[in-house]
Design an enzyme around this catalytic site. Structure first.
Site, short mmCIF file in Angstrom:
data_model
loop_
_atom_site.label_atom_id
_atom_site.label_comp_id
_atom_site.label_asym_id
_atom_site.label_seq_id
_atom_site.Cartn_x
_atom_site.Cartn_y
_atom_site.Cartn_z
N TRP A 1 0.86 -1.18 0.00
CA TRP A 1 0.00 0.00 0.00
C TRP A 1 0.89 1.22 0.00
O TRP A 1 1.85 1.29 0.75
CB TRP A 1 -0.93 0.02 1.22
CG TRP A 1 -1.72 1.29 1.27
CD1 TRP A 1 -2.77 1.62 0.47
CD2 TRP A 1 -1.48 2.41 2.12
NE1 TRP A 1 -3.21 2.88 0.78
CE2 TRP A 1 -2.44 3.39 1.79
CE3 TRP A 1 -0.55 2.68 3.13
CZ2 TRP A 1 -2.50 4.62 2.43
CZ3 TRP A 1 -0.61 3.92 3.76
CH2 TRP A 1 -1.59 4.86 3.42
N GLU B 1 -3.23 -2.98 -2.26
CA GLU B 1 -4.34 -2.38 -1.52
C GLU B 1 -4.62 -0.96 -1.99
O GLU B 1 -3.72 -0.13 -2.07
CB GLU B 1 -3.99 -2.40 -0.03
CG GLU B 1 -5.03 -1.78 0.87
CD GLU B 1 -4.64 -1.89 2.34
OE1 GLU B 1 -4.03 -2.91 2.73
OE2 GLU B 1 -4.91 -0.95 3.10
N LYS C 1 -6.88 2.79 -1.92
CA LYS C 1 -7.42 3.73 -0.95
C LYS C 1 -8.31 4.70 -1.69
O LYS C 1 -8.09 5.00 -2.86
CB LYS C 1 -6.29 4.46 -0.23
CG LYS C 1 -6.74 5.22 1.01
CD LYS C 1 -5.52 5.77 1.76
CE LYS C 1 -5.96 6.63 2.94
NZ LYS C 1 -6.28 5.87 4.13
N ASP D 1 -9.38 -3.13 2.03
CA ASP D 1 -9.32 -2.59 3.40
C ASP D 1 -10.71 -2.06 3.73
O ASP D 1 -11.25 -1.21 3.01
CB ASP D 1 -8.28 -1.47 3.46
CG ASP D 1 -8.08 -0.93 4.87
OD1 ASP D 1 -9.08 -0.70 5.57
OD2 ASP D 1 -6.91 -0.72 5.26
N HIS E 1 -11.12 1.67 3.60
CA HIS E 1 -10.63 2.41 2.44
C HIS E 1 -11.68 2.61 1.36
O HIS E 1 -11.34 2.77 0.19
CB HIS E 1 -9.40 1.71 1.85
CG HIS E 1 -8.16 1.92 2.64
ND1 HIS E 1 -6.91 1.66 2.16
CD2 HIS E 1 -7.98 2.38 3.90
CE1 HIS E 1 -6.00 1.93 3.09
NE2 HIS E 1 -6.63 2.36 4.15
N HIS F 1 -8.09 -6.55 4.57
CA HIS F 1 -7.52 -5.87 5.72
C HIS F 1 -8.73 -5.54 6.58
O HIS F 1 -9.46 -4.59 6.32
CB HIS F 1 -6.76 -4.62 5.30
CG HIS F 1 -6.20 -3.86 6.45
ND1 HIS F 1 -5.46 -2.72 6.33
CD2 HIS F 1 -6.29 -4.10 7.79
CE1 HIS F 1 -5.12 -2.28 7.51
NE2 HIS F 1 -5.62 -3.09 8.42
N ASP G 1 -11.50 7.83 8.82
CA ASP G 1 -10.27 7.19 9.27
C ASP G 1 -10.51 5.68 9.31
O ASP G 1 -11.64 5.22 9.36
CB ASP G 1 -9.90 7.71 10.66
CG ASP G 1 -8.47 7.35 11.03
OD1 ASP G 1 -7.67 7.07 10.11
OD2 ASP G 1 -8.16 7.33 12.23
N ASP H 1 -8.49 1.66 10.52
CA ASP H 1 -7.51 1.03 11.40
C ASP H 1 -7.86 1.08 12.88
O ASP H 1 -6.99 0.96 13.73
CB ASP H 1 -6.10 1.61 11.19
CG ASP H 1 -5.66 1.50 9.75
OD1 ASP H 1 -5.98 0.48 9.13
OD2 ASP H 1 -5.03 2.43 9.24
N ASP I 1 -5.09 -5.47 12.03
CA ASP I 1 -4.04 -4.60 12.54
C ASP I 1 -4.53 -3.94 13.82
O ASP I 1 -5.71 -3.95 14.13
CB ASP I 1 -3.61 -3.55 11.51
CG ASP I 1 -4.65 -2.45 11.37
OD1 ASP I 1 -4.98 -1.80 12.37
OD2 ASP I 1 -5.13 -2.24 10.25
#
Ligand SMILES: [Mn+2]
Length: 248
Positions: A14, A55, A57, A88, A91, A115, A123, A125, A155
């Protein structure tokens, strides 16, 4: 790593790219990225040792106007180069369903990488919890009989939470999501779906929401010899006191 472990190692790529302002030549930037990736992947490694994924975004802070490695870019790149695409969960547009992409992509891609993150507004993660999106993604993977074709990556970027606790909560939430999908009354739902009986399908789905997932999960944990329920917290507190706190 993959050779030593005798198990494929997943290498996910990424790149935080793009621009805050509106660019003039989007094609030039994407052509450069395509050439750069081709150079990176010029050396081939055994798929038994390593699998490459890419990956995308949607946008990020500082790259609001243009992200070179968009979903369409990486989808095209991965499919044309025999690489895996990594989705993700944080994303995509907040109202866009990543779960819906599973069945579409599995028809054309050899496998998928997820992911599993938790997006909050723009945001991503945040530590994975058993939310609607995780449930929906797992349901699509299970219904497509694709558990053997997907890689689930997690993660724990949120350093404000106990590291072991975050890891345990996230990993368990992902496993609970798979379990919940496996416990869905599949035959009933599939038959109602095939018969075009929208009421029966909706009713069966709604009934499934309050089926005792927790009891099955606890039994699974007991059989695996791992803590259940609130004893997880006690076990993590004990580890923090007896192991982490005494490290030099
Ligand atoms: Mn990611």
């Amino acid at each position: 790593m993959g050779r030593e472990l005798q198990s494929p190692c997943l290498h996910n790529l990424w790149i935080p790219d793009g621009s805050k302002e509106v660019p003039f030549d989007r094609l030039a930037a994407r052509t450069l990225l395509r050439e750069g990736l081709d150079e990176i992947f010029a050396v081939e490694y055994s798929p038994h040792h390593m699998k490459d994924s890419l990956e995308s975004k949607l946008f990020g802070i500082g790259s609001e106007s243009f992200v070179v490695g968009s979903h369409e870019f990486y989808l095209g790149y991965a499919l044309s180069r025999g690489k895996l695409i990594c989705l993700d969960l944080g994303h995509f547009h907040p109202t866009e369903s990543v779960a819906d992409k599973v069945s579409a992509l599995l028809l054309f891609a050899p496998g998928l990488v997820f992911h599993l993150s938790r997006g909050v507004r723009w945001d991503s993660d945040h530590v994975v919890i058993l939310n609607d999106e995780i449930r929906a993604v797992m349901e699509e993977i299970v219904r497509a009989r694709a558990l053997g074709r997907v890689f689930l990556a997690l993660d724990y970027f949120d350093g404000s939470i106990n590291r072991v606790g975050a890891w345990v909560i996230g990993a368990r939430a992902a496993l609970k999501g798979i379990l919940a999908a496996l416990l869905m009354p599949e035959t009933t739902l599939r038959n109602a779906d095939a018969a075009g009986d929208g009421f029966r399908r909706l009713a069966a789905r709604e009934e499934a929401v309050t089926l005792p997932l927790g009891a099955v999960w606890d039994r699974f944990c007991l059989e695996a010899g791992v803590p259940t329920g609130a004893s997880v917290q006690a076990e993590i507190a004990r580890y923090e006191r007896d192991v982490l706190a005494v490290r030099d």
